[in-house]
Design a protein around this motif. Structure first.
Motif, PDB file in Angstrom:
ATOM      1  N   LEU A  10       2.668  -2.473  24.382  1.00  0.00           N
ATOM      2  CA  LEU A  10       3.580  -2.482  23.231  1.00  0.00           C
ATOM      3  C   LEU A  10       3.254  -3.632  22.242  1.00  0.00           C
ATOM      4  O   LEU A  10       4.263  -3.999  21.554  1.00  0.00           O
ATOM      5  CB  LEU A  10       4.764  -2.095  23.259  1.00  0.00           C
ATOM      6  N   SER A  12       0.949  -6.096  19.199  1.00  0.00           N
ATOM      7  CA  SER A  12       0.780  -5.678  17.872  1.00  0.00           C
ATOM      8  C   SER A  12      -0.431  -4.906  18.008  1.00  0.00           C
ATOM      9  O   SER A  12      -1.435  -5.763  18.392  1.00  0.00           O
ATOM     10  CB  SER A  12       0.688  -7.142  17.149  1.00  0.00           C
ATOM     11  N   GLY A  14      -2.286  -1.176  16.030  1.00  0.00           N
ATOM     12  CA  GLY A  14      -2.221   0.198  15.245  1.00  0.00           C
ATOM     13  C   GLY A  14      -1.872   1.267  16.232  1.00  0.00           C
ATOM     14  O   GLY A  14      -0.826   2.311  16.129  1.00  0.00           O
ATOM     15  N   GLN A  16      -0.319   0.780  19.515  1.00  0.00           N
ATOM     16  CA  GLN A  16       0.967   0.428  19.810  1.00  0.00           C
ATOM     17  C   GLN A  16       1.988   0.710  18.883  1.00  0.00           C
ATOM     18  O   GLN A  16       3.149   1.232  19.331  1.00  0.00           O
ATOM     19  CB  GLN A  16       0.944  -0.996  20.212  1.00  0.00           C
ATOM     20  N   ARG A  17       2.038   0.588  17.710  1.00  0.00           N
ATOM     21  CA  ARG A  17       2.896   1.078  16.568  1.00  0.00           C
ATOM     22  C   ARG A  17       3.244   2.671  16.703  1.00  0.00           C
ATOM     23  O   ARG A  17       4.141   3.299  16.523  1.00  0.00           O
ATOM     24  CB  ARG A  17       2.652   0.458  15.315  1.00  0.00           C
ATOM     25  N   SER A  20       5.036   3.481  19.613  1.00  0.00           N
ATOM     26  CA  SER A  20       6.459   3.063  19.339  1.00  0.00           C
ATOM     27  C   SER A  20       7.306   4.525  18.432  1.00  0.00           C
ATOM     28  O   SER A  20       8.436   4.817  18.527  1.00  0.00           O
ATOM     29  CB  SER A  20       6.899   1.632  18.990  1.00  0.00           C
ATOM     30  N   ASN A  21       6.426   4.691  17.204  1.00  0.00           N
ATOM     31  CA  ASN A  21       7.049   5.666  16.450  1.00  0.00           C
ATOM     32  C   ASN A  21       7.122   7.113  16.720  1.00  0.00           C
ATOM     33  O   ASN A  21       8.153   7.844  16.798  1.00  0.00           O
ATOM     34  CB  ASN A  21       6.193   5.418  15.083  1.00  0.00           C
ATOM     35  N   PHE A  43       6.723  -4.704  20.331  1.00  0.00           N
ATOM     36  CA  PHE A  43       7.554  -3.345  19.864  1.00  0.00           C
ATOM     37  C   PHE A  43       8.573  -2.850  21.140  1.00  0.00           C
ATOM     38  O   PHE A  43       9.430  -2.053  20.735  1.00  0.00           O
ATOM     39  CB  PHE A  43       6.703  -2.050  19.708  1.00  0.00           C
ATOM     40  N   ASN A  46      12.215  -2.595  19.880  1.00  0.00           N
ATOM     41  CA  ASN A  46      12.677  -1.617  19.040  1.00  0.00           C
ATOM     42  C   ASN A  46      13.037  -0.239  20.124  1.00  0.00           C
ATOM     43  O   ASN A  46      13.831   0.509  19.543  1.00  0.00           O
ATOM     44  CB  ASN A  46      11.366  -1.274  18.333  1.00  0.00           C
TER      45      ASN A  46
END
Length: 122
Positions: A10, A12, A14, A16-17, A20-21, A43, A46
């Protein structure tokens, strides 16, 4: 319904983001588990607050190994849907799912063309 996300880390990036979203969106309706095989986890903080189950698959091993496949296979028993991200996680998940009960698998290819990357990996 139990959803298992499989990705390298997780950290940094795209994909991985996106993971998490997606997890933040799914957590209200579904039980979520995340399988990671690297320790770079920007992430992660979060997701801690959401009480998501996170497991590490051989975080200190490099290269292809069968332990990762067997670890994923053990986590398939109580799963209804697998969502894997990035080429390596997709390969591991496809091999782990081979000869198993019919579990739905979504394989996400989030990448760019990198000429330095080997053609075999692509």
């Amino acid at each position: 319904m139990r959803i298992v996300f499989i990705i390298d880390s997780l950290g940094s990036g795209g994909a991985q983001r996106m993971v998490s979203n997606l997890i933040k969106g799914f957590i209200k309706k579904y039980k979520i588990k995340v399988l990671l095989y690297k320790n770079n986890n920007i992430f992660y903080k979060n997701l801690e607050f959401e009480k998501i189950e996170i497991d590490y698959i051989n975080p200190n091993k490099n290269g292809f190994n069968f332990e990762t496949i067997s670890f994923i296979r053990r986590n398939l028993k109580s799963s209804d849907l697998l969502i894997s991200f990035m080429p390596t996680a997709n390969i591991y998940t496809t091999l782990a799912k081979l000869f198993k009960r019919k579990i739905k698998h979504i394989s996400c290819e989030v990448s760019i063309k990198n000429n330095a990357e080997s053609k075999i990996k692509r």
